[in-house]
Design an enzyme around this catalytic site. Structure first.
Site, PDB file in Angstrom:
ATOM      1  N   GLY A  56       0.793  -1.223   0.000  1.00 15.24           N
ATOM      2  CA  GLY A  56       0.000   0.000   0.000  1.00 15.24           C
ATOM      3  C   GLY A  56       0.821   1.266   0.000  1.00 15.24           C
ATOM      4  O   GLY A  56       0.513   2.220  -0.709  1.00 15.24           O
ATOM      5  N   ASP A  61      10.046  -7.546  -3.036  1.00 14.26           N
ATOM      6  CA  ASP A  61       8.807  -8.041  -2.424  1.00 14.26           C
ATOM      7  C   ASP A  61       8.596  -9.479  -2.881  1.00 14.26           C
ATOM      8  O   ASP A  61       8.967  -9.829  -4.001  1.00 14.26           O
ATOM      9  CB  ASP A  61       7.602  -7.180  -2.826  1.00 14.26           C
ATOM     10  CG  ASP A  61       6.458  -7.284  -1.822  1.00 14.26           C
ATOM     11  OD1 ASP A  61       6.093  -8.424  -1.467  1.00 14.26           O
ATOM     12  OD2 ASP A  61       5.931  -6.242  -1.397  1.00 14.26           O
ATOM     13  N   LYS A  69       3.937  -8.785  -7.097  1.00  9.40           N
ATOM     14  CA  LYS A  69       3.826  -7.336  -6.955  1.00  9.40           C
ATOM     15  C   LYS A  69       4.951  -6.608  -7.673  1.00  9.40           C
ATOM     16  O   LYS A  69       4.730  -5.545  -8.271  1.00  9.40           O
ATOM     17  CB  LYS A  69       3.796  -6.962  -5.474  1.00  9.40           C
ATOM     18  CG  LYS A  69       2.484  -7.301  -4.785  1.00  9.40           C
ATOM     19  CD  LYS A  69       2.465  -6.831  -3.336  1.00  9.40           C
ATOM     20  CE  LYS A  69       1.109  -7.108  -2.697  1.00  9.40           C
ATOM     21  NZ  LYS A  69       1.050  -6.680  -1.278  1.00  9.40           N
ATOM     22  N   ASN A  88      11.771 -13.052  -0.328  1.00  9.05           N
ATOM     23  CA  ASN A  88      11.667 -12.603   1.059  1.00  9.05           C
ATOM     24  C   ASN A  88      13.069 -12.302   1.584  1.00  9.05           C
ATOM     25  O   ASN A  88      13.914 -13.202   1.655  1.00  9.05           O
ATOM     26  CB  ASN A  88      10.994 -13.694   1.897  1.00  9.05           C
ATOM     27  CG  ASN A  88      10.765 -13.267   3.337  1.00  9.05           C
ATOM     28  OD1 ASN A  88      11.192 -12.193   3.766  1.00  9.05           O
ATOM     29  ND2 ASN A  88      10.095 -14.118   4.099  1.00  9.05           N
ATOM     30  N   CYS A  94      17.275   0.571  18.443  1.00  5.85           N
ATOM     31  CA  CYS A  94      17.585   1.426  19.599  1.00  5.85           C
ATOM     32  C   CYS A  94      16.376   1.604  20.508  1.00  5.85           C
ATOM     33  O   CYS A  94      16.503   1.643  21.727  1.00  5.85           O
ATOM     34  CB  CYS A  94      18.076   2.795  19.119  1.00  5.85           C
ATOM     35  SG  CYS A  94      19.782   2.809  18.534  1.00  5.85           S
ATOM     36  N   CYS A 119      -7.760  -9.385  10.059  1.00  9.64           N
ATOM     37  CA  CYS A 119      -6.714  -8.648   9.346  1.00  9.64           C
ATOM     38  C   CYS A 119      -6.696  -7.208   9.828  1.00  9.64           C
ATOM     39  O   CYS A 119      -7.649  -6.726  10.437  1.00  9.64           O
ATOM     40  CB  CYS A 119      -6.938  -8.706   7.830  1.00  9.64           C
ATOM     41  SG  CYS A 119      -8.425  -7.843   7.280  1.00  9.64           S
ATOM     42  N   CYS A 123      25.307  -1.130  15.240  1.00 10.84           N
ATOM     43  CA  CYS A 123      24.824   0.219  15.579  1.00 10.84           C
ATOM     44  C   CYS A 123      25.785   0.878  16.561  1.00 10.84           C
ATOM     45  O   CYS A 123      26.136   2.053  16.409  1.00 10.84           O
ATOM     46  CB  CYS A 123      23.417   0.152  16.159  1.00 10.84           C
ATOM     47  SG  CYS A 123      22.765   1.753  16.704  1.00 10.84           S
TER      48      CYS A 123
END
Length: 397
Positions: free
Chosen positions: A76, A97, A120, A143, A222, A243, A301
């Protein structure tokens, strides 16, 4: 057996659609445009974009054709984001995707019913190429959270720019689950890749975007959501037949502010938001900047934070120049002084009681005492004269 036949029939329809698109889907597409022109004609798709340069908003809009953006999640938000960037003339788009277009997606934007059954990324590529054939596309139908695909994903964002071997300029997260977000977060922290995260709430009336610069701003690990911090398997939270809600309006707004932030970041105009939220119920757009967590669970990080500190320490410090305010009319030749019309005793008498406060705290003002039995001054005098006599006196004045 019936399910197998239905699956084969769907696959046949998918192949027929792909063949139809390959044969005639691009017949009406315009020819590629080598250079962007500001010329205002009906046939120039870039004239209104180039007007930003003429109006002083963007210095060099043509530079957009040199950038590569990777979009993870073509649902979307992601599909509309890809469409907007395509219409803006981005240089190259990488789309990731693993899902297929379904009729259940038709309440959202971009995809059309005849594309149901297609992957998609394939459906998006066919549509986007017709919108703007100047843009280069690279699609991956898998994926990214699996081990093999994750390694390939890292390779493509590291080497998939317009100039092969160079990293992409920006990664956009438009996924709808925390597992994929954490995969993107892990990859970008390891590579030092700047990315933007986006999301829409399950009740469809709020969303957000976030710019994440590894080491400089907070990464997704974080300050993780509860479902991540508590190590809960989010798959267990979904129930059969249930959903999340979905509104095309909210997704369009989130995609719009995401692409706006992308354009400001790439083309260097306006203020780039580190975090921008959207609450549709109150039309509220909160903004903030989040600092990285020194105890972040992602070791890459923490490593990026150390690198950022070293980089900042090496920068020359800029001294702040404090300008003293000029005193106007320093000489008082005439001996003019400001005198209050109210004495201190009168001021204290008019002020209310001062409350008992801790040391260091003072009140800005007190509530005046209410004086009792106050009577208004008489401004009207009684008289036995008639109204006609009074009017006659007024005329004689």
């Amino acid at each position: 057996m019936a399910e197998r036949v239905e699956l084969l029939e769907r696959r046949v329809r998918e192949l027929e659609r792909e063949l139809e698109l390959a044969r005639g889907g691009r017949a009406s597409a315009r020819a590629r445009i080598e250079t962007m022109s500001p010329e205002v004609t009906d046939s120039n798709p870039y004239s209104r974009l180039m007007a930003l340069k003429r109006m002083g908003i963007v210095k060099d809009y043509e530079k957009i054709r040199t950038f590569t953006v990777a979009i993870v999640g073509v649902g979307g938000v992601g599909s509309v984001t890809a469409e907007m960037l395509t219409r803006c003339g981005i240089g190259k788009l990488l789309l990731f995707d693993y899902d297929k277009v379904e009729l259940a997606n038709m309440n959202r934007l971009f995809f059309q019913p005849h594309q149901a059954g297609l992957s998609k990324v394939q459906a998006a590529e066919h549509t986007l190429r017709n919108i703007n054939p100047d843009v280069q596309f690279e699609v991956h139908n898998y994926n990214i959270t699996t081990l093999d695909n994750f390694e390939h994903f890292m390779d493509r964002i590291s080497n998939g720019a317009l100039e092969e071997g160079k990293p992409v300029d920006l990664v956009l997260s438009c996924v709808d689950n925390f597992e994929a977000r954490m995969a993107i977060n892990t990859a970008c922290n390891e590579l030092g890749q700047i990315w933007m995260e986006s999301g829409v709430s399950e009740n469809a009336v709020s969303g957000h975007i976030q710019l994440i610069i590894p080491g400089e701003s907070a990464c997704f690990a974080c300050a993780p959501p509860l479902v991540v911090a508590a190590n809960i398997d989010e798959k267990t939270l979904k129930r059969e037949g249930v959903c999340a809600a979905s509104l095309p309006t909210t997704m369009g707004v989130v995609a719009g502010i995401l692409v706006q932030n992308v354009l400001k970041y790439l083309l260097n105009f306006g203020t780039v938001s580190y975090y921008l939220g959207y609450n549709a119920m109150q039309d509220f757009f909160p903004t903030m900047a989040m600092k990285p967590n020194p105890q972040c669970s992602d070791q890459n990080c923490r490593k990026q934070q150390e690198n950022y500190k070293i980089k900042e320490a090496a920068q020359p410090k800029q001294e702040e120049i404090h300008q003293e305010e000029e005193i106007v009319h320093e000489d008082n030749d005439w001996g003019i002084e400001l005198v209050s019309e109210t004495t201190e005793d009168e001021l204290k008498a008019a002020s209310g009681p001062v409350p008992d406060l801790p040391v260091g705290i003072t009140v800005a003002y007190t509530i005046p005492n209410k004086e009792e039995n106050l009577t208004a001054e008489e401004t009207v005098a009684e008289s036995e004269e008639s109204l006609e006599d009074l009017m006659a006196k007024m005329r004689n004045l």
